[in-house]
Design a protein around this motif. Structure first.
Motif, mmCIF file in Angstrom:
data_model
loop_
_atom_site.group_PDB
_atom_site.id
_atom_site.type_symbol
_atom_site.label_atom_id
_atom_site.label_comp_id
_atom_site.label_asym_id
_atom_site.label_seq_id
_atom_site.Cartn_x
_atom_site.Cartn_y
_atom_site.Cartn_z
ATOM 1 N N GLU A 1 -4.689 -4.831 8.358
ATOM 2 C CA GLU A 1 -3.967 -4.101 7.319
ATOM 3 C C GLU A 1 -3.922 -2.604 7.634
ATOM 4 O OE1 GLU A 1 -5.602 -7.826 5.560
ATOM 5 O OE2 GLU A 1 -6.461 -6.155 6.700
ATOM 6 N N PHE A 2 -5.060 -2.070 8.084
ATOM 7 C CA PHE A 2 -5.086 -0.642 8.400
ATOM 8 C C PHE A 2 -4.229 -0.355 9.638
ATOM 9 C CE2 PHE A 2 -6.889 3.153 10.446
ATOM 10 C CZ PHE A 2 -6.780 4.058 9.399
ATOM 11 N N LYS A 3 -4.256 -1.267 10.606
ATOM 12 C CA LYS A 3 -3.415 -1.098 11.795
ATOM 13 C C LYS A 3 -1.940 -1.032 11.403
ATOM 14 C CE LYS A 3 -6.304 -3.307 15.333
ATOM 15 N NZ LYS A 3 -6.417 -4.455 16.259
ATOM 16 N N THR A 4 -1.548 -1.884 10.453
ATOM 17 C CA THR A 4 -0.157 -1.895 9.998
ATOM 18 C C THR A 4 0.193 -0.571 9.327
ATOM 19 O OG1 THR A 4 -0.269 -4.288 9.654
ATOM 20 C CG2 THR A 4 1.522 -3.109 8.562
ATOM 21 N N LEU A 5 -0.711 -0.092 8.476
ATOM 22 C CA LEU A 5 -0.496 1.188 7.803
ATOM 23 C C LEU A 5 -0.407 2.330 8.818
ATOM 24 C CD1 LEU A 5 -0.382 3.020 5.286
ATOM 25 C CD2 LEU A 5 -2.897 3.040 5.320
ATOM 26 N N ALA A 6 -1.350 2.362 9.771
ATOM 27 C CA ALA A 6 -1.385 3.434 10.769
ATOM 28 C C ALA A 6 -0.120 3.423 11.628
ATOM 29 C CB ALA A 6 -2.624 3.280 11.655
ATOM 30 N N LYS A 7 0.320 2.214 12.015
ATOM 31 C CA LYS A 7 1.530 2.105 12.834
ATOM 32 C C LYS A 7 2.748 2.630 12.077
ATOM 33 C CE LYS A 7 4.239 -1.178 15.607
ATOM 34 N NZ LYS A 7 5.528 -0.663 15.131
ATOM 35 N N TYR A 8 2.832 2.306 10.799
ATOM 36 C CA TYR A 8 3.971 2.770 9.994
ATOM 37 C C TYR A 8 3.966 4.293 9.899
ATOM 38 C CZ TYR A 8 7.239 3.357 6.142
ATOM 39 O OH TYR A 8 8.308 3.750 5.377
ATOM 40 N N ILE A 9 2.796 4.854 9.654
ATOM 41 C CA ILE A 9 2.691 6.318 9.518
ATOM 42 C C ILE A 9 3.057 7.010 10.832
ATOM 43 C CG2 ILE A 9 1.090 8.231 9.158
ATOM 44 C CD1 ILE A 9 -0.389 6.488 7.147
ATOM 45 N N ILE B 1 0.852 -1.190 0.000
ATOM 46 C CA ILE B 1 0.000 0.000 0.000
ATOM 47 C C ILE B 1 0.886 1.237 0.000
ATOM 48 C CG2 ILE B 1 -1.753 1.306 1.259
ATOM 49 C CD1 ILE B 1 -2.682 -1.281 2.500
ATOM 50 N N MET B 2 0.711 2.071 -1.013
ATOM 51 C CA MET B 2 1.454 3.326 -1.086
ATOM 52 C C MET B 2 0.532 4.454 -0.617
ATOM 53 S SD MET B 2 3.373 2.747 -4.755
ATOM 54 C CE MET B 2 4.434 4.169 -4.526
ATOM 55 N N TYR B 3 1.091 5.412 0.102
ATOM 56 C CA TYR B 3 0.259 6.511 0.604
ATOM 57 C C TYR B 3 0.972 7.846 0.417
ATOM 58 C CZ TYR B 3 3.218 6.998 4.776
ATOM 59 O OH TYR B 3 4.275 7.222 5.631
ATOM 60 N N ASP B 4 0.193 8.885 0.334
ATOM 61 C CA ASP B 4 0.714 10.246 0.215
ATOM 62 C C ASP B 4 1.118 10.739 1.606
ATOM 63 O OD1 ASP B 4 1.077 13.021 -0.043
ATOM 64 O OD2 ASP B 4 -0.358 13.142 -1.702
ATOM 65 N N GLU B 5 2.326 11.258 1.767
ATOM 66 C CA GLU B 5 2.815 11.677 3.073
ATOM 67 C C GLU B 5 1.999 12.826 3.662
ATOM 68 O OE1 GLU B 5 6.957 12.519 2.860
ATOM 69 O OE2 GLU B 5 7.540 10.398 2.775
ATOM 70 N N SER B 6 1.246 13.529 2.838
ATOM 71 C CA SER B 6 0.409 14.616 3.365
ATOM 72 C C SER B 6 -0.722 14.067 4.244
ATOM 73 C CB SER B 6 -0.181 15.437 2.215
ATOM 74 O OG SER B 6 -1.029 14.629 1.408
ATOM 75 N N MET B 7 -0.964 12.744 4.169
ATOM 76 C CA MET B 7 -1.981 12.115 5.024
ATOM 77 C C MET B 7 -1.527 12.027 6.476
ATOM 78 S SD MET B 7 -3.039 8.952 2.511
ATOM 79 C CE MET B 7 -3.386 7.969 3.946
ATOM 80 N N SER B 8 -0.216 12.128 6.708
ATOM 81 C CA SER B 8 0.328 11.871 8.043
ATOM 82 C C SER B 8 -0.303 12.747 9.120
ATOM 83 C CB SER B 8 1.848 12.091 8.048
ATOM 84 O OG SER B 8 2.476 11.203 7.151
#
Length: 431
Positions: free
Chosen positions: A105-113, A83-90
């Motif tokens: 999956e969302f938990k993994t994304l949120a933790k990374y951010i 999953i690629m995300y825009d850093e402006s979402m941080s």
């Protein structure tokens, strides 16, 4: 036809109302935002208020979670999903927002951010901002309540003189004034019985006689000694998240621990269901309520316990609170056999050497006392509950006696002060 500007202004007003109602914005901030909206220069962002960003983040995270869920719940799922995300979402990812059920999956994304976010952890949290806004809202509502309930108490000359003729003509008060007096009495009973609660469900129908009683509690963080810290702007008289000065309040600051050392006072509290300690719970009264209203109430009830101990024959008919236009002219009055005021008491729960000043812009204490005595038709005695050796000396005692004051009824160990008790016995004996 509404113009685009008008539609945008209406939308801004509705948004500001929502944010104010939820506690994210104070009325002062709403006013500032409206002024900017009228000039076409309004932007809702983290710089305005951290709560605004968090409110937007909750919505944004829901959308992102749904998108991630669709990406990872296809029939033919690959072994690894990137999953690629825009850093402006941080900026929309706050740890506090993630206290809910989430897909792995969302938990993994949120933790990374969150792990790769450069957000300043020292920024004021949205919860702290909301807590201050809620506390300031409660204080404004209480001030309005008292302003109506105490309509006929002595005020600065212009305001007071406008009620003189009305006071002489009739003893009746309006329904609005009477209803606010009833709510104020309900509020006093609630805070002395329930300074700490587990949830708003602990408040019963009697407590809810004051319609906004739930607003008077907040999730203030406390240590093992039940001490809570807060920031308060004394000039503006409001809670704030800014400034270097931090205040604390704990049970000993309102003298609760000393009052409970006296068996007469403790028994009175237990018999009437008043709190004898601050138990651990999720919600506690706002600090200024504890420091002022709560401290005053436990002082009054402690004095009532002492008076009833000095003269057990007193009843609600001859030892009572004042009502109607005489409401709060004094905390208690003793009536004679004919029902006329014999003597009145104004009870203080503060340091014995403190100057008993009232609100800024109010009448001077001396002038207010003179007006009260004229209206009550009897002497008014100021009683301070606690006397500590370090707070007062012989010179101060002589000064207090000259002003008809009793500078302390119990000492730091909760024991009666003999001369004060003898003086009270003389005052409360009905011949």
């Amino acid at each position: 036809m509404e113009t685009t500007f008008e539609k945008g202004l209406y939308n801004a007003m509705l948004t500001l109302m929502m944010l104010n109602e939820r506690g994210w914005l104070s009325p002062a901030e709403v006013n500032s935002c409206l002024c900017r909206a009228l000039s076409g220069n309004l932007f809702f962002g983290e710089k305005n208020n951290p709560g605004i960003a968090k409110d937007k983040a909750a919505w944004a995270q829901t959308i992102i979670e749904q998108a991630v869920g669709r990406l990872c719940r296809t029939r033919n799922k690959p072994q690894t999903t990137y999953i690629m995300y825009d850093e402006s979402m941080s900026k929309f990812f706050y740890k506090e927002n993630l206290q809910k059920s989430l897909t792995k999956e969302f938990k993994t994304l949120a933790k990374y951010i969150l792990d790769h976010s450069e957000r300043n952890t020292e920024d004021v949290s949205a919860e702290e901002q909301k807590l201050c806004n809620d506390a300031n809202k409660a204080q404004r509502l209480l001030n309005r309540l008292r302003r109506i309930a105490l309509k006929y108490t002595p005020h600065p000359d212009d305001a007071y003189n406008s009620h003189i003729d009305e006071y002489e003509e009739s003893d009746e008060v309006s329904h609005q004034v009477r209803s606010h007096q009833i709510m104020n009495q309900s509020y006093k009973q609630t805070i002395i019985k329930k300074p700490v609660i587990n949830s708003l469900d602990d408040l019963d129908d009697d407590d809810k006689c004051l319609t906004f009683i739930g607003t008077c509690y907040g999730a203030w963080q406390r240590d093992e000694n039940n001490s809570l810290a807060f920031k308060y702007d004394k000039d503006k008289r409001q809670y704030t998240t800014l400034g270097e000065k931090t205040w604390t309040i704990k049970p000993s600051d309102v003298r609760l621990d000393i009052l409970m050392k006296n068996n007469v006072i403790r028994s009175h509290f237990e018999r009437n269901g008043y709190a004898t300690e601050w138990k651990h719970g999720a919600l506690i009264l706002h600090p200024q309520i504890l420091a002022c209203d709560y401290a005053g109430e436990i002082g009054e009830e402690a004095f009532k316990a002492i008076v009833l101990d000095c003269n057990p024959s007193l009843t609600d008919d001859n030892f009572k609170h004042l009502e109607g236009k005489d409401y709060e002219l004094a905390d208690f009055v003793i009536c004679d056999k004919e029902g006329k005021n014999r003597i009145a008491f104004d009870v203080k729960n503060m340091r014995a050497d403190s100057i008993h000043e009232d609100q800024l812009g109010d009448l001077s204490t001396a002038k207010k006392r003179k007006v009260k005595v004229e209206r009550l038709g009897c002497s008014l005695i100021t009683v301070n509950i606690l006397r500590r050796k370090k707070d007062i000396n012989d010179e101060q005692l002589e000064k207090n006696d000259a002003l008809h004051e009793i500078a302390g009824v119990i000492d730091e160990e909760g024991n009666y002060i003999y001369e004060a008790i003898e003086q009270i016995k003389k005052y409360v004996t009905i011949e």
